[in-house]
Write a protein that holds these residues in place. Structure first.
Motif, PDB file in Angstrom:
ATOM      1  N   THR A 252      46.469  44.353  10.428  1.00 60.45           N
ATOM      2  CA  THR A 252      45.799  43.150   9.932  1.00 60.45           C
ATOM      3  C   THR A 252      46.739  41.962   9.815  1.00 60.45           C
ATOM      4  O   THR A 252      46.324  40.904   9.336  1.00 60.45           O
ATOM      5  CB  THR A 252      45.191  43.426   8.540  1.00 60.45           C
ATOM      6  N   TYR A 253      47.991  42.120  10.221  1.00 52.69           N
ATOM      7  CA  TYR A 253      48.910  40.988  10.119  1.00 52.69           C
ATOM      8  C   TYR A 253      48.529  39.900  11.119  1.00 52.69           C
ATOM      9  O   TYR A 253      48.663  38.718  10.843  1.00 52.69           O
ATOM     10  CB  TYR A 253      50.352  41.446  10.354  1.00 52.69           C
ATOM     11  N   GLY A 254      48.070  40.274  12.305  1.00 49.44           N
ATOM     12  CA  GLY A 254      47.618  39.294  13.277  1.00 49.44           C
ATOM     13  C   GLY A 254      48.696  38.339  13.724  1.00 49.44           C
ATOM     14  O   GLY A 254      48.424  37.150  13.906  1.00 49.44           O
ATOM     15  N   CYS A 255      49.918  38.808  13.913  1.00 53.44           N
ATOM     16  CA  CYS A 255      51.009  37.934  14.306  1.00 53.44           C
ATOM     17  C   CYS A 255      50.883  37.605  15.786  1.00 53.44           C
ATOM     18  O   CYS A 255      51.055  38.466  16.641  1.00 53.44           O
ATOM     19  CB  CYS A 255      52.348  38.598  14.005  1.00 53.44           C
ATOM     20  N   GLY A 256      50.547  36.363  16.094  1.00 54.64           N
ATOM     21  CA  GLY A 256      50.436  35.918  17.470  1.00 54.64           C
ATOM     22  C   GLY A 256      49.066  36.097  18.082  1.00 54.64           C
ATOM     23  O   GLY A 256      48.854  35.702  19.235  1.00 54.64           O
ATOM     24  N   SER A 257      48.096  36.660  17.369  1.00 59.87           N
ATOM     25  CA  SER A 257      46.759  36.867  17.916  1.00 59.87           C
ATOM     26  C   SER A 257      45.745  36.850  16.781  1.00 59.87           C
ATOM     27  O   SER A 257      46.092  36.938  15.598  1.00 59.87           O
ATOM     28  CB  SER A 257      46.680  38.193  18.680  1.00 59.87           C
ATOM     29  N   ASP A 258      44.471  36.755  17.150  1.00 60.84           N
ATOM     30  CA  ASP A 258      43.402  36.759  16.160  1.00 60.84           C
ATOM     31  C   ASP A 258      43.188  38.168  15.607  1.00 60.84           C
ATOM     32  O   ASP A 258      43.418  39.161  16.289  1.00 60.84           O
ATOM     33  CB  ASP A 258      42.108  36.254  16.785  1.00 60.84           C
ATOM     34  N   SER A 259      42.735  38.231  14.362  1.00 62.46           N
ATOM     35  CA  SER A 259      42.382  39.503  13.720  1.00 62.46           C
ATOM     36  C   SER A 259      40.869  39.582  13.631  1.00 62.46           C
ATOM     37  O   SER A 259      40.235  38.728  13.001  1.00 62.46           O
ATOM     38  CB  SER A 259      43.011  39.602  12.325  1.00 62.46           C
ATOM     39  N   VAL A 260      40.296  40.585  14.267  1.00 59.39           N
ATOM     40  CA  VAL A 260      38.840  40.717  14.372  1.00 59.39           C
ATOM     41  C   VAL A 260      38.367  41.844  13.472  1.00 59.39           C
ATOM     42  O   VAL A 260      38.849  42.980  13.573  1.00 59.39           O
ATOM     43  CB  VAL A 260      38.412  40.982  15.832  1.00 59.39           C
ATOM     44  N   PHE A 261      37.423  41.529  12.585  1.00 64.50           N
ATOM     45  CA  PHE A 261      36.763  42.507  11.717  1.00 64.50           C
ATOM     46  C   PHE A 261      35.312  42.599  12.189  1.00 64.50           C
ATOM     47  O   PHE A 261      34.540  41.641  12.056  1.00 64.50           O
ATOM     48  CB  PHE A 261      36.834  42.086  10.254  1.00 64.50           C
ATOM     49  N   GLU A 262      34.949  43.740  12.737  1.00 65.56           N
ATOM     50  CA  GLU A 262      33.626  43.926  13.317  1.00 65.56           C
ATOM     51  C   GLU A 262      32.633  44.359  12.242  1.00 65.56           C
ATOM     52  O   GLU A 262      32.934  45.222  11.414  1.00 65.56           O
ATOM     53  CB  GLU A 262      33.683  44.984  14.425  1.00 65.56           C
ATOM     54  N   VAL A 263      31.454  43.744  12.289  1.00 61.26           N
ATOM     55  CA  VAL A 263      30.355  44.109  11.395  1.00 61.26           C
ATOM     56  C   VAL A 263      29.397  44.975  12.192  1.00 61.26           C
ATOM     57  O   VAL A 263      28.806  44.525  13.183  1.00 61.26           O
ATOM     58  CB  VAL A 263      29.648  42.861  10.844  1.00 61.26           C
ATOM     59  N   LYS A 264      29.239  46.219  11.776  1.00 65.08           N
ATOM     60  CA  LYS A 264      28.443  47.193  12.512  1.00 65.08           C
ATOM     61  C   LYS A 264      27.367  47.794  11.616  1.00 65.08           C
ATOM     62  O   LYS A 264      27.379  47.636  10.392  1.00 65.08           O
ATOM     63  CB  LYS A 264      29.339  48.309  13.068  1.00 65.08           C
ATOM     64  N   SER A 265      26.447  48.482  12.254  1.00 67.37           N
ATOM     65  CA  SER A 265      25.427  49.225  11.525  1.00 67.37           C
ATOM     66  C   SER A 265      26.054  50.449  10.867  1.00 67.37           C
ATOM     67  O   SER A 265      27.216  50.778  11.100  1.00 67.37           O
ATOM     68  CB  SER A 265      24.294  49.646  12.470  1.00 67.37           C
ATOM     69  N   LEU A 266      25.280  51.152  10.044  1.00 64.36           N
ATOM     70  CA  LEU A 266      25.823  52.301   9.326  1.00 64.36           C
ATOM     71  C   LEU A 266      26.254  53.419  10.263  1.00 64.36           C
ATOM     72  O   LEU A 266      27.235  54.126   9.987  1.00 64.36           O
ATOM     73  CB  LEU A 266      24.795  52.821   8.314  1.00 64.36           C
ATOM     74  N   ASP A 267      25.559  53.589  11.373  1.00 63.27           N
ATOM     75  CA  ASP A 267      25.949  54.646  12.304  1.00 63.27           C
ATOM     76  C   ASP A 267      27.105  54.231  13.204  1.00 63.27           C
ATOM     77  O   ASP A 267      27.630  55.053  13.962  1.00 63.27           O
ATOM     78  CB  ASP A 267      24.748  55.068  13.152  1.00 63.27           C
TER      79      ASP A 267
END
Length: 329
Positions: A252-267
């Motif tokens: 999650t440091y994201g040094c030099g690039s974007d940090s992507v947190f995906e929102v998904k369904s429960l499955d």
């Protein structure tokens, strides 16, 4: 006759003084025109020719007549312009803020969330506080929420006392107040204090965020789940029933690039949206000025949009909030 010497003709005394006296550089006093003015007989009225406004010759402008050459009007009333436009910056010039037009109230929609009904993408821009880097004093965070047209949607302000901010730093409990263009608080986000001294897998050590909209009415929670490799959260409704999951990257440091947190369904099969922390170069590495892009479907339930919006701030405080360095004794 030959013995007579011719002499110049005598001149009056006044003319002799004019020849010997140097000219006076001062201008003469203006004549009294009123005393020499003699009104003449009135003449016949002649209409002005075409193309001459008000009967004035071409090239002259009368303030009472319209013209293509407007008079000079100073900016701001009677004060003239002090700086040439485009050459010197004008001091104390307020930056105009453009707000998103207010939508009409909708049924089954909490007041203030009508903006999110029309959007599928919002930007969270944190204010940069240079005094934190100089004084090492933690201040309340502030965020601007904008749409793709760079119009302001909300303003988010942290409401935490000085002792709590500087004693607990990134682990501090906080209250975030979301206001609209009218200054009305339409949403409140609260994070309680959770001790991290015990085991990470203990439920009492997991972080949690409560979202209220309008303030005082809970619409859901964002709860952290223990995971060895990555950040994992669950988005819950007001009854604390899991509705969606947020799955972060391994680093999650994201040094030099974007940090992507995906929102998904429960499955974990359907991809609903994403929370992206943008990399802004040196500013992202050394300063507290984060930029997030939040994506969700346009037809998603507006309460779930607000919950994804709230999850962004818990992620920011847990992984990207940088406290000023402390002085070593």
């Amino acid at each position: 006759m030959s013995g007579v010497v011719p002499t110049a003709p005598e001149q009056p005394a006044g003319e002799m003084e004019n020849q010997t006296k140097p000219p006076d550089p001062r201008p003469d006093a203006p004549p009294e025109y009123n005393s020499h003015f003699v009104p003449g007989p009135p003449g016949t009225a002649v209409p002005p020719p075409a193309g001459y406004p008000g009967g004035l010759p071409m090239g002259y402008y009368s303030p009472q007549q319209p013209s293509t050459f407007p008079l000079y009007q100073p900016v701001g009333g009677t004060h003239p312009v002090q700086y040439q436009p485009g050459k010197y910056p004008v001091p104390n010039q307020p930056v105009p803020i453009t707000w998103m037009p207010g939508p009409t109230p909708m049924a089954n929609c909490p007041p203030g969330l009508e903006y999110l009904v029309q959007l599928d993408n919002i930007h969270v821009l944190q204010h940069f506080e240079p005094l934190e880097m100089v004084t090492r004093f933690e201040t309340n965070n502030r965020y601007d929420i904008k749409n793709n047209s760079d119009q302001m949607v909300y303003i988010v302000t942290e409401d935490t006392d000085d002792f709590t901010r500087n004693a607990y730093r990134t682990l501090r409990p906080f209250v975030l107040r979301v206001t609209d263009c009218m200054g009305r608080e339409i949403m409140t986000m609260q994070r309680p204090f959770r001790c991290t001294c015990c085991c990470f897998c203990c439920p009492s050590a997991r972080q949690e965020l409560e979202v209220q909209c309008p303030p005082g009415i809970t619409i859901g929670f964002v709860a952290e789940h223990w995971n060895l490799c990555r950040a994992v959260y669950s988005i819950q409704n007001e009854k604390k029933e899991n509705v969606m999951r947020v799955r972060g990257p391994c680093s999650t440091y994201g040094c030099g690039s974007d940090s992507v947190f995906e929102v998904k369904s429960l499955d974990g099969v359907s991809n609903i949206g994403s929370i992206i922390r943008k990399w802004n170069g040196l500013l992202s590495a050394m300063a507290d000025a984060d930029h997030f892009d939040i994506h969700f479907p346009l037809d998603l339930d507006v309460k779930m949009k607000a919950m994804i919006f709230g999850a962004c701030f818990l992620i920011d405080f847990m992984y990207f909030e940088r406290s000023p360095p402390q002085r070593s004794r």
